[in-house]
Design an enzyme around this catalytic site. Structure first.
Site, PDB file in Angstrom:
ATOM      1  N   ASP A   1    -136.578  -9.211 -54.072  1.00 25.36           N
ATOM      2  CA  ASP A   1    -137.657  -9.323 -55.053  1.00 25.36           C
ATOM      3  C   ASP A   1    -138.584 -10.468 -54.674  1.00 25.36           C
ATOM      4  O   ASP A   1    -138.178 -11.394 -53.964  1.00 25.36           O
ATOM      5  CB  ASP A   1    -137.067  -9.622 -56.449  1.00 25.36           C
ATOM      6  CG  ASP A   1    -136.203  -8.479 -56.946  1.00 25.36           C
ATOM      7  OD1 ASP A   1    -136.391  -7.343 -56.468  1.00 25.36           O
ATOM      8  OD2 ASP A   1    -135.325  -8.735 -57.796  1.00 25.36           O
TER       9      ASP A   1
HETATM   10  N1  URA Z   1    -130.726  -8.074 -56.592  1.00 26.31           N
HETATM   11  C1  URA Z   1    -131.805  -8.447 -57.307  1.00 26.31           C
HETATM   12  O1  URA Z   1    -131.799  -8.364 -58.526  1.00 26.31           O
HETATM   13  N2  URA Z   1    -132.884  -8.890 -56.651  1.00 26.31           N
HETATM   14  C2  URA Z   1    -132.927  -9.036 -55.305  1.00 26.31           C
HETATM   15  O2  URA Z   1    -133.942  -9.488 -54.768  1.00 26.31           O
HETATM   16  C3  URA Z   1    -131.802  -8.656 -54.568  1.00 26.31           C
HETATM   17  C4  URA Z   1    -130.709  -8.172 -55.237  1.00 26.31           C
END
Ligand code: URA
Length: 246
Positions: A106
């Site tokens: 993310d």
């Molecule tokens: N899980 C998440 O919630 N975000 C990420 O970036 C990776 C795994």
């Protein structure tokens, strides 16, 4: 297996210069094929067996390129984006043609991201069948109780449904307690074998908690090096590549 390629193409793939520059370099005797000075840039070479050197530096046969990046927050795991800086923008000194991030983090997640043009490896690492472990350092709003730790480890309902409409629980995973961070927030290490959308955040939400900071510290055999600061990257070592391919 014989694999013929034009010398200027091979040199171009090694970022030696433009086709015009390469022609000039070859004319000036800077390139050797099996120790013999090449005279023409359009000759065909066998990239699997001929030894090509430029200014007496042997050029490797490496077909693919592999980088490990410590993705900073605020950067998107994409090859292009109209609005935000992408992870490829951070590889400023590299020829980024054909490179892609292996999976996504993310925008507000930090940590290990493999970037490569080896599509086969990306496919293998992300395949749900392979269950490659990914470990995250998860900084939490609330301390995680033993009961919630057990629930996470067993599998939780994060709102996903199977094709038949039943709940698609997360797969069993591993949680370990880690020391609190500098801000006094509780921290856990969470190792999962899947890669569902926002999975870690949704798992913690499912037990009534909240992720305040997230960092990926390993993926399969690849570990985020301690000395790689957010925004920094380096090529993988041959040993790291071999381990990933095993
Ligand atoms: N899980 C998440 O919630 N975000 C990420 O970036 C990776 C795994």
């Amino acid at each position: 297996m014989e694999c013929f390629l034009r010398l200027d193409k091979f040199l171009g793939e090694h970022n030696i210069g433009t086709r015009k520059q390469i022609k000039e370099y070859v004319k000036n005797g800077r390139c050797k094929i099996n120790g013999i000075v090449a005279t023409k840039s359009d000759v065909h070479i066998d990239e699997n067996s001929d030894e090509i050197s430029f200014d007496d530096v042997l050029l490797s046969y490496e077909k693919y390129h592999y980088f490990i990046l410590n993705k900073p927050q605020g950067v998107v795991s994409a090859t292009t984006d109209g609005k935000n800086i992408t992870v490829l923008d951070l590889l400023k000194d590299e020829n980024i043609k054909g490179l892609s991030p292996c999976g996504r983090l993310d925008i507000d997640t930090e940590g290990l991201l493999l970037i490569t043009d080896d599509g086969g490896l990306i496919h293998r690492l992300l395949s749900p069948k392979k269950h490659v472990d990914k470990t995250y350092e998860v900084h939490l709003r609330d301390a995680l109780s033993d009961a919630d730790k057990a629930k996470l480890e067993e599998g939780v309902n994060i709102g996903d449904k199977k094709e038949d409409g039943s709940v698609d629980y997360t797969l069993p995973c591993m949680v370990t307690y880690a020391p609190c961070d500098d801000l006094g927030r509780p921290v856990i290490l969470l190792s999962i074998h899947e890669g569902r959308f926002h999975q870690v955040k949704r798992m913690l939400k499912a037990v009534g908690n909240e992720v305040l900071f997230l960092k990926r510290i390993s993926m399969g055999t690849l570990q985020l090096p301690d000395n790689l600061q957010p925004g920094e990257y380096r090529p993988l070592s041959q040993q790291e590549i071999d381990l990933l391919n095993k």
